[in-house]
Design an enzyme around this catalytic site. Sequence first.
Site, PDB file in Angstrom:
ATOM      1  N   ARG A 186      -5.555   2.717 -15.490  1.00  0.00           N
ATOM      2  CA  ARG A 186      -5.639   3.446 -14.228  1.00  0.00           C
ATOM      3  C   ARG A 186      -6.348   4.798 -14.335  1.00  0.00           C
ATOM      4  NH1 ARG A 186      -1.913   4.891 -11.469  1.00  0.00           N
ATOM      5  NH2 ARG A 186      -2.931   4.297  -9.546  1.00  0.00           N
ATOM      6  N   TYR A 224       0.640  -1.931 -12.156  1.00  0.00           N
ATOM      7  CA  TYR A 224      -0.769  -1.954 -12.560  1.00  0.00           C
ATOM      8  C   TYR A 224      -0.977  -1.338 -13.948  1.00  0.00           C
ATOM      9  CZ  TYR A 224      -0.982  -2.890  -7.575  1.00  0.00           C
ATOM     10  OH  TYR A 224      -0.761  -3.419  -6.332  1.00  0.00           O
ATOM     11  N   CYS A 226     -13.828   3.405 -28.104  1.00  0.00           N
ATOM     12  CA  CYS A 226     -15.116   4.090 -28.220  1.00  0.00           C
ATOM     13  C   CYS A 226     -15.798   4.249 -26.872  1.00  0.00           C
ATOM     14  CB  CYS A 226     -16.012   3.307 -29.171  1.00  0.00           C
ATOM     15  SG  CYS A 226     -15.158   2.957 -30.692  1.00  0.00           S
ATOM     16  N   GLU A 227     -15.163   4.948 -25.966  1.00  0.00           N
ATOM     17  CA  GLU A 227     -15.739   5.252 -24.659  1.00  0.00           C
ATOM     18  C   GLU A 227     -15.155   6.570 -24.197  1.00  0.00           C
ATOM     19  OE1 GLU A 227     -16.210   2.576 -21.532  1.00  0.00           O
ATOM     20  OE2 GLU A 227     -15.979   0.786 -22.769  1.00  0.00           O
ATOM     21  N   GLU A 249       4.349  -6.187   1.926  1.00  0.00           N
ATOM     22  CA  GLU A 249       3.977  -6.695   0.590  1.00  0.00           C
ATOM     23  C   GLU A 249       3.810  -5.546  -0.390  1.00  0.00           C
ATOM     24  OE1 GLU A 249       0.070  -8.169   1.313  1.00  0.00           O
ATOM     25  OE2 GLU A 249       0.729 -10.005   2.241  1.00  0.00           O
ATOM     26  N   GLY A 273       3.735  -3.512  -3.785  1.00  0.00           N
ATOM     27  CA  GLY A 273       3.702  -3.731  -5.224  1.00  0.00           C
ATOM     28  C   GLY A 273       4.154  -2.451  -5.895  1.00  0.00           C
ATOM     29  N   ARG A 274       3.241  -1.458  -5.859  1.00  0.00           N
ATOM     30  CA  ARG A 274       3.491  -0.199  -6.548  1.00  0.00           C
ATOM     31  C   ARG A 274       4.835   0.444  -6.191  1.00  0.00           C
ATOM     32  NH1 ARG A 274      -0.822   2.776  -8.040  1.00  0.00           N
ATOM     33  NH2 ARG A 274      -1.969   1.759  -6.370  1.00  0.00           N
ATOM     34  N   GLY A 289       0.768  -1.237   0.000  1.00  0.00           N
ATOM     35  CA  GLY A 289       0.000   0.000   0.000  1.00  0.00           C
ATOM     36  C   GLY A 289       0.795   1.281   0.000  1.00  0.00           C
ATOM     37  N   TYR A 309      -9.448   4.857 -11.902  1.00  0.00           N
ATOM     38  CA  TYR A 309      -9.226   5.553 -10.626  1.00  0.00           C
ATOM     39  C   TYR A 309      -8.949   7.041 -10.815  1.00  0.00           C
ATOM     40  CZ  TYR A 309      -7.638   0.696  -9.993  1.00  0.00           C
ATOM     41  OH  TYR A 309      -7.510  -0.665 -10.021  1.00  0.00           O
TER      42      TYR A 309
HETATM   43  N1  LLP Z   1      -1.104  -7.040  -0.572  1.00  0.00           N
HETATM   44  C1  LLP Z   1      -2.396  -7.249  -0.858  1.00  0.00           C
HETATM   45  C2  LLP Z   1      -3.150  -8.241  -0.097  1.00  0.00           C
HETATM   46  C3  LLP Z   1      -3.013  -6.508  -1.885  1.00  0.00           C
HETATM   47  O1  LLP Z   1      -4.299  -6.712  -2.164  1.00  0.00           O
HETATM   48  C4  LLP Z   1      -2.260  -5.551  -2.609  1.00  0.00           C
HETATM   49  C5  LLP Z   1      -2.875  -4.755  -3.682  1.00  0.00           C
HETATM   50  C6  LLP Z   1      -0.900  -5.391  -2.268  1.00  0.00           C
HETATM   51  C7  LLP Z   1      -0.351  -6.137  -1.242  1.00  0.00           C
HETATM   52  C8  LLP Z   1       0.001  -4.410  -2.992  1.00  0.00           C
HETATM   53  O2  LLP Z   1      -0.442  -3.103  -2.864  1.00  0.00           O
HETATM   54  P1  LLP Z   1       0.497  -1.896  -3.383  1.00  0.00           P
HETATM   55  O3  LLP Z   1       1.747  -1.906  -2.540  1.00  0.00           O
HETATM   56  O4  LLP Z   1       0.810  -2.148  -4.801  1.00  0.00           O
HETATM   57  O5  LLP Z   1      -0.306  -0.688  -3.189  1.00  0.00           O
HETATM   58  N2  LLP Z   1      -4.993  -1.532  -9.461  1.00  0.00           N
HETATM   59  C9  LLP Z   1      -4.839  -0.513  -8.450  1.00  0.00           C
HETATM   60  C10 LLP Z   1      -4.169  -1.033  -7.216  1.00  0.00           C
HETATM   61  C11 LLP Z   1      -4.871  -2.241  -6.637  1.00  0.00           C
HETATM   62  C12 LLP Z   1      -4.150  -2.857  -5.486  1.00  0.00           C
HETATM   63  C13 LLP Z   1      -4.758  -4.154  -5.080  1.00  0.00           C
HETATM   64  N3  LLP Z   1      -4.096  -4.810  -4.001  1.00  0.00           N
HETATM   65  C14 LLP Z   1      -4.105   0.685  -9.062  1.00  0.00           C
HETATM   66  O6  LLP Z   1      -3.743   0.639 -10.232  1.00  0.00           O
HETATM   67  O7  LLP Z   1      -3.909   1.697  -8.396  1.00  0.00           O
END
Ligand code: LLP
Length: 436
Positions: free
Chosen positions: A326, A387, A358-359, A287, A289-290, A253, A330
């Site tokens: 995105r 993402y 077409c949106e 955990e 991601g981004r 997150g 969002y």
């Molecule tokens: N752990 C769990 C259980 C998650 O569901 C997620 C993301 C993460 C870790 C990693 O979160 P991060 O560090 O990447 O924020 N598609 C959206 C983001 C959806 C995130 C879903 N879960 C976007 O493009 O902003």
Amino acid sequence: MTAAKSLARPRIHEDAERWLDREGGKLCAHGVPLEGIASAVGTPFYAYSAPALRARHAALTAAVGPLGVAVCFAVKACSNIHVLAELARLGCGMDIVSGGEMRRALAAGCPAGRIIFSGVGKTRAEIRAALEVGAHQINVESPAELEMVAEVARELGVQAPVALRVNPDVDAHTHAKITTGRKDSKFGIPSDQIPALYADAPPELRMVGLAVHIGSQILDLEPFRQAWSVLADLVRRLRAAGLRVDRLDLGGGLGIGADGGAGPDLAGYAAIIAQTVGGLDLALNVEPGRWLCARAGVMVTEVLYCKPGEDADVVVVDAAMNDLMRPALYDARHPIRTLHPPRLGTGSRPGRLVGPICESSDDFGVYDDLGQIIRGDLLAFGDAGAYGAAMSSTYNSRDLIPEVLIEEGQFRIIRHRAGIRDLLKLEQGGPWQRAG
Ligand code: LLP
């Protein structure tokens, strides 16, 4: 994964941000002109910087590693196997949410013992596969799922390592569609149900600890403090009841700054970990991601047409919402740079960048700092490593676009373009059958 140690001031090196440079006017990545990649693979495409990815990983581990916090990459953010392999080589674990992601993580060289299985809807087959390979941990999100994991473990004759995902009822102050820790969300188990579930777990389950994840693109660090404090209280309660708690999964997150700017401070993030859960003698992990991969990627697109519009010129590019969802989903804004030196001054108007779909939602937003834009220009959407490709689709029967990885002075294709021929192969009809 090791137990938490005391806080040491982390050394932070965020030079990862600066991997795009202008050389002779051309936008280059590690000496490779993006324009040259466009000629080789066609537009649109995604490009990732391997050095930037490594630098992001190094910066995060420098911040949280001294606390004994292991980093598990959230595979969903960028699931290309070559990106995963890069991180696996650095010792990164993986947070997965499907059997498919598990196969990717394993194939990328991540040992099963560093894989955490998250997600609110794991199927029986996925749980079975995770237990068969010996995944490090399954984060369970409901009493019903707990029963299912126990049932599968019984069938296999193994004990399943389980953490319960807590819903801490915390607002992460992010976009509503990526908020996951409020009590009205579908995720996790309310804290007041945790002690009984943990205590009464059947013998097929080895209850190892708790997990939480309150949302994504979080810029205010306080919600982390609140969520992790809920976990710390629960750990104390469970231990007071004589239960063993060894691990906490602190979730992902952590956000990156808007419009390419600086985001939350890693040292502040680490300090909150230390203050909330640092002294509890637990194995900890995050955990992200981004945070690890967004800044390490761009999407390059070509301008197809420009036409005068109401408040801004309409700039139609060859990338669309199926390639980068995105903004449509969002209202996200990605920083954009031209591959050529910007043509500033002389009456250039703001441009509304839109794709061919077409949106009306196929709209990347209005940009007023790109200078005059003309047909054939190439543009790089920044912060697109997370993402981006991972969420792309073939809507409007468009291609799945190529992904390339850049190292010093060179690049390689890491996902080939999948076009209509590939798609039509999947649609070769089968024979008529009766069901029943
Ligand atoms: N752990 C769990 C259980 C998650 O569901 C997620 C993301 C993460 C870790 C990693 O979160 P991060 O560090 O990447 O924020 N598609 C959206 C983001 C959806 C995130 C879903 N879960 C976007 O493009 O902003």
